[in-house]
Structure formats: C-alpha cells, structure tokens
Enzyme design. Sequence first.
Site, PDB file in Angstrom:
ATOM      1  N   TYR A  19       0.800  -1.232   0.000  1.00  0.00           N
ATOM      2  CA  TYR A  19       0.000   0.000   0.000  1.00  0.00           C
ATOM      3  C   TYR A  19       0.836   1.287   0.000  1.00  0.00           C
ATOM      4  O   TYR A  19       0.286   2.376   0.052  1.00  0.00           O
ATOM      5  CB  TYR A  19      -0.942  -0.006   1.219  1.00  0.00           C
ATOM      6  CG  TYR A  19      -1.915  -1.171   1.206  1.00  0.00           C
ATOM      7  CD1 TYR A  19      -2.901  -1.265   0.234  1.00  0.00           C
ATOM      8  CD2 TYR A  19      -1.825  -2.185   2.150  1.00  0.00           C
ATOM      9  CE1 TYR A  19      -3.781  -2.337   0.210  1.00  0.00           C
ATOM     10  CE2 TYR A  19      -2.712  -3.264   2.136  1.00  0.00           C
ATOM     11  CZ  TYR A  19      -3.687  -3.332   1.165  1.00  0.00           C
ATOM     12  OH  TYR A  19      -4.561  -4.383   1.134  1.00  0.00           O
ATOM     13  N   HIS A  94      -9.447   1.478  -5.394  1.00  0.00           N
ATOM     14  CA  HIS A  94      -8.581   0.570  -4.647  1.00  0.00           C
ATOM     15  C   HIS A  94      -7.140   0.944  -4.944  1.00  0.00           C
ATOM     16  O   HIS A  94      -6.782   1.138  -6.112  1.00  0.00           O
ATOM     17  CB  HIS A  94      -8.828  -0.890  -5.028  1.00  0.00           C
ATOM     18  CG  HIS A  94     -10.220  -1.314  -4.707  1.00  0.00           C
ATOM     19  ND1 HIS A  94     -10.624  -1.577  -3.423  1.00  0.00           N
ATOM     20  CD2 HIS A  94     -11.308  -1.455  -5.496  1.00  0.00           C
ATOM     21  CE1 HIS A  94     -11.907  -1.879  -3.439  1.00  0.00           C
ATOM     22  NE2 HIS A  94     -12.356  -1.801  -4.680  1.00  0.00           N
TER      23      HIS A  94
HETATM   24  O1  CA2 Z   1      -6.283  -1.887  -2.475  1.00  0.00           O
HETATM   25  C1  CA2 Z   1      -7.134  -1.356  -1.744  1.00  0.00           C
HETATM   26  O2  CA2 Z   1      -7.269  -0.138  -1.656  1.00  0.00           O
HETATM   27  C2  CA2 Z   1      -8.009  -2.227  -0.846  1.00  0.00           C
HETATM   28  O3  CA2 Z   1      -9.334  -1.674  -0.851  1.00  0.00           O
HETATM   29  C3  CA2 Z   1      -7.406  -2.160   0.540  1.00  0.00           C
HETATM   30  C4  CA2 Z   1      -8.096  -3.077   1.554  1.00  0.00           C
HETATM   31  C5  CA2 Z   1      -8.203  -4.490   1.007  1.00  0.00           C
HETATM   32  O4  CA2 Z   1      -8.952  -5.289   1.913  1.00  0.00           O
HETATM   33  C6  CA2 Z   1      -8.854  -4.517  -0.352  1.00  0.00           C
HETATM   34  O5  CA2 Z   1      -8.879  -5.855  -0.801  1.00  0.00           O
HETATM   35  C7  CA2 Z   1      -8.101  -3.657  -1.333  1.00  0.00           C
HETATM   36  C8  CA2 Z   1      -7.322  -3.213   2.860  1.00  0.00           C
HETATM   37  C9  CA2 Z   1      -6.767  -1.980   3.369  1.00  0.00           C
HETATM   38  C10 CA2 Z   1      -5.756  -2.381   4.398  1.00  0.00           C
HETATM   39  O6  CA2 Z   1      -4.896  -1.318   4.455  1.00  0.00           O
HETATM   40  C11 CA2 Z   1      -3.790  -1.485   5.153  1.00  0.00           C
HETATM   41  C12 CA2 Z   1      -2.880  -0.494   5.002  1.00  0.00           C
HETATM   42  C13 CA2 Z   1      -1.694  -0.569   5.665  1.00  0.00           C
HETATM   43  C14 CA2 Z   1      -1.450  -1.648   6.503  1.00  0.00           C
HETATM   44  C15 CA2 Z   1      -2.386  -2.638   6.661  1.00  0.00           C
HETATM   45  C16 CA2 Z   1      -3.573  -2.563   5.976  1.00  0.00           C
END
Ligand code: CA2
Length: 134
Positions: A19, A94
């Site tokens: 991310y 996303h």
């Molecule tokens: O890619 C994306 O933006 C998502 O919506 C992010 C979600 C995930 O469940 C989707 O499948 C795709 C998760 C966000 C989690 O974000 C984090 C960021 C940093 C550390 C841990 C989790």
Amino acid sequence: MIINGPNLNLLGVRQPEIYGGRTFEDYLQELRRRLPEVEIEYYQSNVEGELINKLHEVGFGYDGIVLNAGGYSHTSVAIHDAIASITTPVVEVHISNIYAREEYRRHSMLSDVCKGVICGMGLEGYRFAVESYL
Ligand code: CA2
C-alpha cells in the site's frame, strides 16, 4: 467527499510493499494543494454502519464521493444498497490491483452501483477519481 473504510488508517504504517509508505493524511495535503479549486472532505471509519451513515449524510448534496471501502468492498451487501439508494455518484477506488491479488479480492460487491472503478494506481487513484468529477 473521500471516504476510506477499514484498516486504511494504517496506511504508511504497515504493509508498505502493498500500500506504499505514505499516510493518507500526508497524501491528502498534497491532493488539496494540487486541486485548490476543489473542496475535499475526508472521512475514515473501520465500522461498516458508520460508512453507511456517512454515505446517507453526504449522498444527496455533494458533487461526488470517492470510496475505498477496503475489505467491505468484497463482502458488503449493505454498502452496495447504500450506494444504490443515494443520488451522488460514487467512484470506487482501490490502491492495489485487486485483480492481481488473492481470489477473494477479485470481486467487488460495489462496482455495479458505482459510476466507475479505479484500482492498482496507488494513492494517485484518488486524484484520478476526484478529477473525474471536474
Ligand atoms: O487496495 C485497496 O485499496 C483495498 O481496498 C485495501 C483493503 C483491502 O482489503 C482490499 O482488498 C483492497 C485493505 C486496506 C488495508 O490497508 C492497510 C494499510 C496498511 C497496513 C495494513 C492494511
């Protein structure tokens, strides 16, 4: 209105390989600088019902909603129904390319009621989504 769902408050803190290493607040500052003509509000919640309440609150008066519902994107009939019931168009974002990840991330419950979908473009996807309303 930009709305982020669960765990997106951890951006820049955990899993930078997926991310990125930047917090959303930091990115938001840059976004507001780059688009001074746009009034950008931001809301984040880890709670499904709170995301739905926010969609109801802003969904009849704002020009556009940019929504990253996080993991709820893959599961939530209730967020799907909330988007379908409001009049403000929603662009689904996303950060990661959900189609290049685990099977369970490859379907979104929300896309069919959204104006469009942007994924895999990192945080810049939020800017592309905001610019789609200009
Ligand atoms: O890619 C994306 O933006 C998502 O919506 C992010 C979600 C995930 O469940 C989707 O499948 C795709 C998760 C966000 C989690 O974000 C984090 C960021 C940093 C550390 C841990 C989790």
